[in-house]
Design an enzyme around this catalytic site. Structure first.
Site, PDB file in Angstrom:
ATOM      1  CD  GLU A  93      -2.655  -1.141   2.617  1.00 33.51           C
ATOM      2  OE1 GLU A  93      -3.678  -1.830   2.656  1.00 33.51           O
ATOM      3  OE2 GLU A  93      -2.242  -0.486   3.593  1.00 33.51           O
ATOM      4  CG  ASP A  98      -2.853   7.914   9.139  1.00 34.42           C
ATOM      5  OD1 ASP A  98      -2.707   6.675   9.214  1.00 34.42           O
ATOM      6  OD2 ASP A  98      -3.220   8.502   8.108  1.00 34.42           O
ATOM      7  CE1 TYR A 121      -6.776  -1.700   7.591  1.00 34.10           C
ATOM      8  CE2 TYR A 121      -5.424  -1.507   5.611  1.00 34.10           C
ATOM      9  CZ  TYR A 121      -5.579  -1.383   6.984  1.00 34.10           C
ATOM     10  OH  TYR A 121      -4.522  -0.934   7.745  1.00 34.10           O
TER      11      TYR A 121
END
Lengths: 289, 403
Positions: free
Chosen positions: A56, A67, A181
């Site tokens: 990725e 994040d 995912y």
């Protein structure tokens, strides 16, 4: 199967091979352009050589709200060094000159939207990307995006979370291709010591919703985490741990070597740490989707 | 103005093409839960009674609509009324929304609330309602803002709130929102995110507007009582745009009422020097439709879609995106948007202090500066309501430079 795109992408072919050999895959995440796009090229090739099944490429964004600190810092370094979405797509083309490793572009939505969905889909596909994952795009807002990416034969990977109930898992599975995912925990990206207790339950619920391969990410850094996923998932995603290797290395060469060493250890755990699981076609999937 | 999204989504919470819900999947279930809880609360007489009671007895509503006689005379144009949100408990309109969402948090069984704050007004309002309702409260605030709004940091701490400094990015409101969203995504099971403006993913822009719509509801009744007619113009400052939409909303169907939102023109026209998202015709660069922090709206950004830094002397207006409903009102020309500079806002603050005895927040001072630029094109028959969204105590360090 509705979930499999008409084309067989490098991603689905790789997962099919993994299933055949009863092996857990390892997906590597890197923030592209940290510390430079040239360095990322070396890192990707080193990771692929060391056995990474999918890579990725994180497109750096100024406001990475999903994040944790490790990838926030990496995004800042990459932006300072001048990385752009255009530059990351060019990097894909450079990787393709020497490697056929499956590549997923991992981005926030705004850079893609500003490039224009059509231009993005066309140039990413032409460069040789295989799939796209957009952190802040949910199935509900993605109709036009999916239509355009499908036309360019790009897989659309979506996220499923511990908070996703059966209804949402079905909705997410229906729009995903390549793999699903699975976010292992509520929280942001970043290495953690232990895997959450409710992860096996989440993976069972996801299995009931889809026949797509399941890749588990967020908080995975050690070979021990990877072996724990054996028999439960199809792949482990390792991100912040790799990004930290890069941040801590003294040179691009050293970083590439550490990445390869770590990837080999993770792959080793992936090969040995699992009981073989029956291919999903053999499991009762009548309730799938 | 054109939109990048060719097919308007059918997803809820759209204002024309703007708005929507662009979040990591983990937040979808809490957002859907919040949407349902709010839909129920909206029609729940018990909830509405609690809300009205707290607005009256805790916050101090209704706020006056004061005729500004000396300001009217000084500017020599329209008759000017001030909607005195600065008189509310905690010092700004922000308490309206904080009360509404605080009650919702209790209803949803969430013992912990988190909030972001720029000027500190929303942080103080959140801290106050949290203390009042017995909720645990954490407020994220950029360290740049903590320095320029130190008084509000102390107030939040005295109210028992934990103030967490945010060091990332430009260390202002945008970065505080990122950090609050990271907290929320981690603690969704026990935490409600008390977002402080008409920003973010659905249902926030609609819900926050509704909680503030009491401003315009009162103002409409008050002006009809005082002047026996509707105003010709409404003026309000626009950061995210909550005080503006709160004033505008109940006048939207009064087509003769012109609505003007005033943005922060900062210290120049270049990207990074201002926080102007809609008043592009004044030469401010960098705003285009895009996605930031959950919503599709006008966003200050570079060519690559990276969000720009902003500058304003007013922490509450120092933000690169605007509430999606304002983007839609602008596209339809139902409201107009203009910008004034840091210096013009400072002077307007001083003008209001000396003519009316009111020291406005720097945010609200922008609204008055915007009105001043329009005076030449207005007549004595015009009737203005200017929203004084907050008081200026928190800004005294900045104002002191003028003395």
């Amino acid at each position: 199967m509705i979930n499999t795109p008409a084309n067989s992408t490098r991603i689905s072919r790789r997962f099919a091979q993994l299933r055949e050999s009863g092996e857990l895959g390892v997906v590597a995440y890197l923030t592209a352009g940290d510390p430079s796009l040239d360095a990322t090229l070396q890192y990707v090739l080193a990771l692929a050589e060391a056995g990474a099944d999918v890579i990725e490429l994180g497109v750096p964004f100024s406001d990475p709200l999903a994040d944790g600190p490790t990838i926030q810092r990496a995004s800042e370094r990459a932006l300072q060094a001048g990385a752009t979405l255009r530059g990351v797509i060019d990097l894909v083309a450079r990787i393709r000159k020497t490697s056929q490793v499956p590549l997923v572009l991992f981005s926030y939505y705004n850079p893609i939207l500003q490039m224009g969905l059509e231009k993005f889909g066309a140039s990413a596909a032409a460069a040789g990307a295989d799939g796209v994952l957009v952190t802040d795009l949910t199935p509900e807002e993605s109709a036009e995006y999916r239509e355009i990416l499908a036309r360019h034969k790009l897989d659309t990977v979506f996220l499923a979370a511990p908070t996703s109930d059966a209804e949402r898992l079905a909705k997410i599975s229906a729009v995903s291709s390549g793999f699903l995912y699975i976010i292992s925990r509520t929280g942001v990206t970043g290495a953690k010591d232990a895997m959450p207790d409710d992860l096996p339950g989440l993976l069972r619920r996801a299995r009931n919703a889809t026949t797509l391969p399941l890749a588990v990410g967020f908080g995975i850094s050690l070979p021990g985490h990877v072996s724990m996923l054996g028999g439960l998932a199809d792949a482990a995603v390792v991100g912040s741990a790799l990004v930290s290797e890069i941040a801590n290395a003294d040179s691009v060469g050293d970083a590439a070597a550490s990445l390869a060493t770590r990837m080999r250890a993770l792959k080793e755990a992936a090969r040995h740490g699992l009981s073989k699981r029956a291919a999903p076609n053999a499991t009762p999937t009548g309730a799938a989707r | 103005m054109s939109s990048l999204l060719q097919t308007p989504s059918t997803a809820p919470g759209r204002f024309g093409p703007y708005g929507g819900r662009y979040v990591p999947e983990t937040l979808m279930v809490p957002l859907l839960e919040l949407e349902r809880a709010y839909e129920i609360a909206k029609n729940d007489p018990v909830f509405q009674k609690q809300f009205a009671d707290l607005l009256k007895n805790f916050a101090g509503r209704p706020t006056p609509l004061q005729f500004a006689a000396r300001l009217t005379e000084k500017l020599g144009g329209p008759r000017i009324y001030l909607k005195r949100e600065d008189l509310l408990h905690t010092g700004a309109h922000k308490i309206n929304n904080a009360i509404g969402q605080g009650l919702l948090a209790v209803k949803m069984g969430k013992p912990r609330i988190i909030a972001e704050t720029g000027a500190g007004q929303h942080g103080v309002a959140s801290a106050a309602i949290a203390a009042h309702l017995g909720l645990h409260c954490v407020v994220y605030m950029g360290t740049e803002d903590m320095a320029r709004q130190a008084l509000n940091v102390a107030r939040m701490r005295m109210l028992g709130t934990e103030v967490v400094g945010v060091e990332s990015g430009s260390r202002t409101l945008k970065d505080a929102i990122n950090e609050a969203m990271r907290d929320w995504v981690t603690n969704i099971r026990n935490t409600h995110y008390l977002l402080g403006s008409v920003l973010g993913a659905h249902p926030y822009p609609t819900m926050v507007r509704d909680f503030h719509s009491v401003i315009g509801r009162e103002a409409r009744e008050q002006i009809l009582l005082a002047e026996k007619r509707l105003p010709t113009h409404l003026f309000a400052c626009v950061g995210g745009g909550s005080n503006a939409i709160g004033l505008f909303y109940n006048f939207l169907r009064d087509h003769d009422v012109k609505m003007v939102g005033i943005e922060a023109g900062g210290r120049g026209n270049g990207l990074g020097e201002h926080a102007v998202r809609l008043a592009a015709e004044q030469g401010f660069t960098g705003a285009r439709p895009g996605v930031l922090q959950g919503t599709y709206t006008y966003v200050l950004q570079n060519e690559d879609g990276q969000i720009a830094t902003t500058h304003s002397i007013s922490a509450g207006l120092d933000y690169p995106a605007i509430g999606p409903e304002h983007a839609w009102l602008a596209d339809q020309s139902r409201a107009s948007y203009a910008a004034v500079s840091d210096d013009a806002a400072l002077e307007a603050g001083s003008l209001l202090a000396r003519t009316e005895g009111i020291i406005p927040a720097l945010e609200s001072a922008h609204a008055l500066a915007g009105l001043q630029t329009r005076i030449p094109e207005m007549s004595k028959d015009d009737l203005v309501i200017l929203n004084v969204s907050g008081r200026g105590d928190k800004d005294m360090d900045t104002y002191k430079r003028l003395l």
